[in-house]
Design an enzyme around this catalytic site. Structure first.
Site, short mmCIF file in Angstrom:
data_model
loop_
_atom_site.label_atom_id
_atom_site.label_comp_id
_atom_site.label_asym_id
_atom_site.label_seq_id
_atom_site.Cartn_x
_atom_site.Cartn_y
_atom_site.Cartn_z
N HIS A 95 0.85 -1.20 0.00
CA HIS A 95 0.00 0.00 0.00
C HIS A 95 0.88 1.24 0.00
CE1 HIS A 95 1.21 -0.33 4.20
NE2 HIS A 95 0.94 0.95 4.33
N ASP A 97 0.63 5.14 2.00
CA ASP A 97 -0.15 5.77 3.07
C ASP A 97 -0.99 6.93 2.53
OD1 ASP A 97 1.16 4.03 4.80
OD2 ASP A 97 2.71 5.49 5.33
N HIS A 250 4.76 0.26 0.23
CA HIS A 250 5.50 -0.50 1.24
C HIS A 250 4.62 -1.59 1.82
CE1 HIS A 250 3.73 2.98 3.36
NE2 HIS A 250 3.60 2.17 4.40
N ARG A 265 5.37 6.58 14.05
CA ARG A 265 5.26 7.17 12.72
C ARG A 265 4.77 8.61 12.77
NH1 ARG A 265 1.30 5.07 8.05
NH2 ARG A 265 0.23 7.06 8.30
O1 LIG Z 1 5.49 -1.26 10.40
C1 LIG Z 1 6.00 -0.99 9.32
O2 LIG Z 1 7.12 -1.37 9.00
C2 LIG Z 1 5.26 -0.13 8.35
C3 LIG Z 1 3.81 -0.02 8.69
C4 LIG Z 1 3.11 0.93 7.79
O3 LIG Z 1 2.50 0.58 6.83
C5 LIG Z 1 3.22 2.36 8.09
O4 LIG Z 1 3.78 2.75 9.11
O5 LIG Z 1 2.74 3.16 7.27
FE LIG Z 2 1.89 2.27 5.65
#
Ligand SMILES: O=C(O)CCC(=O)C(=O)O
Ligand SMILES: [Fe+2]
Length: 275
Positions: A95, A97, A250, A265
């Site tokens: 996906h 974000d 990702h 994040r």
């Molecule tokens: O946990 C991760 O490595 C990425 C998870 C994810 O899709 C994000 O943080 O946008």
């Molecule tokens: Fe993500």
């Protein structure tokens, strides 16, 4: 500051730098690497949540994610976490974000806080390389199309996560999202053409039914997921990843059951996307 490529099409690994005390020149070089190569993995950082926020502010605005659990102390920081006893993870399918926002996020800055003993890597894929690989005929068709994106089927009360053991962690069940973006966008900084659909949030092509759209969408998703367009980030304590949501997808590997993983994040604001 040292930089080295992680794969042919995507990813730069960076060492010998301190994100919390970074010169404007080094920041400019990191930004350039993110825009040109999709994702930068910076090693060996001791970055506090306050420093994470301060670093994010040097990129422009911060978008608050409406769904992930927020860190109790800092509203800007979303927690991407999976407990020892959970089996579902966040972001476990390819996906990008926030493509469901009218003005999608430019990127994300993810800080590793607690890592499992092994596993929990993140894959990144270049949507510029995926686009380049298509035939001229398909490219020409895609350039005439727009696609409709939403997160409702993922996060609402009868959506995907509600049926999993991640349900209690997530918020925003009442959010309604819908955005239309060109299927092929010009990257706002580099001008490169990139494929801007993804398997998680793209519902259908504008003016096409879902049924009509799915065969072509599934095909594009299969192209974007080809291993040769991807790199694999193995997190270490102190790793920080900064990625561009326009030019990459990702996928968070879910291969560490029985162990905890916690990431912080911050989502960076973007600009409207155009063909
Ligand atoms: O946990 C991760 O490595 C990425 C998870 C994810 O899709 C994000 O943080 O946008
Ligand atoms: Fe993500």
């Amino acid at each position: 500051m040292k930089m080295s490529a992680m794969s042919e099409h995507v990813g730069i690994e960076v060492s010998d730098v301190d994100l919390a005390a970074m010169s404007d020149a080094d920041l400019a070089a990191i930004k350039d690497a993110v825009f040109q190569h999709g994702v930068v993995a910076v090693r060996d950082q001791a970055i506090s949540p306050q420093q994470h926020i301060a670093f994010a502010n040097r990129w422009g605005g911060i978008d608050i994610n409406n769904y992930f659990p927020v860190n109790g102390e800092f509203a800007e920081i979303a927690e991407v976490r999976k407990a020892e006893n959970q089996t579902t993870n966040i972001g476990g399918g390819w996906h990008t974000d926030h493509s469901y926002d009218q003005v999608p996020a430019m990127g994300s800055i993810l800080v590793a806080r607690e890592l499992p003993p092994s596993g929990g890597d993140t894959l990144f894929a270049s949507m510029g390389a995926a686009y380049d690989s298509l035939s001229d005929g398909l490219k020409a068709t895609l350039e005439t199309l727009k696609a409709v994106h939403s997160a409702d089927h993922v996060y609402r009360a009868d959506g995907y996560y509600a049926q999993t053991d991640m349900a209690a962690d997530l918020r925003g069940h009442d959010q309604v999202t819908r955005a239309v973006h060109p299927v092929v966008i010009r990257h706002p900084v580099t001008g490169r053409k990139v494929l801007y659909v993804n398997g998680a949030f793209t519902l259908h092509f504008e003016g096409w039914t879902r049924e009509e759209s799915m065969p072509l969408l599934n095909y594009l998703v299969s192209v974007g997921a080809r291993a040769e367009f991807a790199c694999r980030l193995h997190w270490q304590p102190g790793t920080v990843a900064i990625w561009d949501n326009r030019s990459t997808w990702h996928l968070a590997m879910n291969d560490y059951h029985g162990h905890k993983r916690v990431m912080h994040r911050i989502t960076l604001s973007g600009v409207p996307l155009a063909a």
